[in-house]
Design an enzyme around this catalytic site. Structure first.
Site, PDB file in Angstrom:
ATOM      1  N   ASP A  67       0.815  -1.214   0.000  1.00  0.00           N
ATOM      2  CA  ASP A  67       0.000   0.000   0.000  1.00  0.00           C
ATOM      3  C   ASP A  67       0.854   1.272   0.000  1.00  0.00           C
ATOM      4  OD1 ASP A  67       0.929  -0.351   2.611  1.00  0.00           O
ATOM      5  OD2 ASP A  67      -1.030  -0.867   3.414  1.00  0.00           O
ATOM      6  N   ASN A 136      -7.747  -2.721  13.983  1.00  0.00           N
ATOM      7  CA  ASN A 136      -9.143  -3.022  13.648  1.00  0.00           C
ATOM      8  C   ASN A 136      -9.254  -4.227  12.719  1.00  0.00           C
ATOM      9  OD1 ASN A 136      -8.190  -2.017  11.257  1.00  0.00           O
ATOM     10  ND2 ASN A 136      -9.564  -0.254  11.149  1.00  0.00           N
ATOM     11  N   HIS A 138      -7.421  -4.701   9.966  1.00  0.00           N
ATOM     12  CA  HIS A 138      -7.136  -4.451   8.549  1.00  0.00           C
ATOM     13  C   HIS A 138      -5.850  -5.138   8.093  1.00  0.00           C
ATOM     14  CE1 HIS A 138      -4.903  -0.375   9.407  1.00  0.00           C
ATOM     15  NE2 HIS A 138      -3.995  -1.252   9.040  1.00  0.00           N
ATOM     16  N   GLU A 143      -9.617  -1.829   5.011  1.00  0.00           N
ATOM     17  CA  GLU A 143     -10.273  -1.568   6.292  1.00  0.00           C
ATOM     18  C   GLU A 143     -11.498  -2.473   6.449  1.00  0.00           C
ATOM     19  OE1 GLU A 143      -8.809   0.222   8.409  1.00  0.00           O
ATOM     20  OE2 GLU A 143      -8.339   2.257   7.744  1.00  0.00           O
TER      21      GLU A 143
HETATM   22  C1  GLP Z   1      -0.612   0.314   8.504  1.00  0.00           C
HETATM   23  C2  GLP Z   1      -0.246  -0.339   7.153  1.00  0.00           C
HETATM   24  C3  GLP Z   1      -0.383  -1.833   7.199  1.00  0.00           C
HETATM   25  C4  GLP Z   1       0.260  -2.330   8.471  1.00  0.00           C
HETATM   26  C5  GLP Z   1      -0.575  -1.903   9.654  1.00  0.00           C
HETATM   27  C6  GLP Z   1       0.005  -2.294  11.001  1.00  0.00           C
HETATM   28  O1  GLP Z   1      -1.742   1.102   8.469  1.00  0.00           O
HETATM   29  N1  GLP Z   1      -0.960   0.151   6.063  1.00  0.00           N
HETATM   30  O2  GLP Z   1       0.201  -2.405   6.035  1.00  0.00           O
HETATM   31  O3  GLP Z   1       0.315  -3.739   8.441  1.00  0.00           O
HETATM   32  O4  GLP Z   1      -0.854  -0.529   9.609  1.00  0.00           O
HETATM   33  O5  GLP Z   1       1.094  -1.476  11.324  1.00  0.00           O
HETATM   34  P1  GLP Z   1       2.060  -1.729  12.560  1.00  0.00           P
HETATM   35  O6  GLP Z   1       2.862  -2.929  12.199  1.00  0.00           O
HETATM   36  O7  GLP Z   1       2.890  -0.480  12.675  1.00  0.00           O
HETATM   37  O8  GLP Z   1       1.208  -1.955  13.750  1.00  0.00           O
END
Ligand code: GLP
Length: 246
Positions: A67, A136, A138, A143
């Protein structure tokens, strides 16, 4: 989906790096899809270490990122382009011609999504897709509510996700939209590895593992995938078996 609970973040990260390294040894031209965020940093660190001290080569591999924020140029300091370059791509022997990250500043974002999806197909699909997990539930920037049949597209970020990610942006204002690889794109990967660490992921982990397969918990889709694993540290697994999954 097979769940493996590791005693801590470091052992989980090493195990994740081993999955990637083994894939590369079997198929040096493998196609990898990678997440951003804090969770995969330990895995990236270990992969860089294996590259430097054990000669693990990424030269023939292809990389896709999950992303990118919409509206950010690839050189914006909060972009996932910069994040991946600093934490992995710039530290290994990856061929820049085979690194793909959605262009958040593309003049026609819809066309960019189509181009990105086509590039994945052109590469022969994803061999190993590594995912982080949002609080959440995702995956990528899919989402809650993301259709399981979705492809790469522009999405609206939830207020909760924007809040979690706000610290990376001036005045604590994260972009409202992003480009994400779709749920069907992820599901089409030959192997999926979902990583989760810390107590703030425990609720999402329990919902994904113990709740119903539902678009309201995107990661739950992986329960239907033929070759998906969930790597957790003990904190992220701390709500499992308590019957708290929603
Ligand atoms: C972000 C990214 C995801 C990632 C997630 C968790 O929003 N778009 O690809 O897996 O959040 O992030 P973290 O590993 O910092 O908790």
């Amino acid at each position: 989906m097979r769940a493996h609970v590791f005693p801590d973040y470091e052992t989980m990260s090493t195990a994740a790096a081993d999955v990637v390294a083994q894939g590369l040894e079997e198929n040096p031209s493998m196609v990898l899809m990678l997440p951003t965020g804090i969770t995969p940093l330990g895995m990236c660190l270990r992969l860089v270490e294996m590259h430097r001290s054990e000669g693990l080569s990424f030269a023939d591999a292809t990389f896709f990122n999950l992303d990118e924020y919409l509206g950010l140029r690839p050189d914006h300091e909060a972009s996932y382009h910069v994040y991946m370059k600093e934490n992995l791509y710039g530290l290994i022997d990856a061929d820049p011609a085979w690194i793909f990250v959605p262009d958040g500043a593309a003049p026609d974002p819809e066309a960019e999504c189509e181009r990105y999806e086509a590039a994945i197909v052109e590469a022969g699909g994803i061999d190993v897709c590594v995912l982080g997990l949002g609080r959440n539930g995702h995956i990528g920037f899919n989402e809650p509510g993301a259709p399981f049949d979705s492809l790469t597209r522009v999405v609206q970020l939830s207020e909760s996700t924007r809040k979690v990610n706000a610290g990376d942006f001036e005045a604590d204002r994260a972009p409202e939209r992003a480009i994400t690889v779709g749920m069907a794109t992820i599901f089409g990967s030959k192997e999926v590895l979902l990583l989760a660490s810390g107590t703030n992921k425990a609720g999402a982990v329990a919902a994904a593992v113990e709740g119903d397969v539902s678009e309201s918990v995107p990661a739950s889709m992986l329960k239907n995938h033929p070759n998906a694993s969930l790597f957790l540290d003990e904190d992220a697994g701390s709500d499992l078996g308590r019957g708290v999954a929603g």
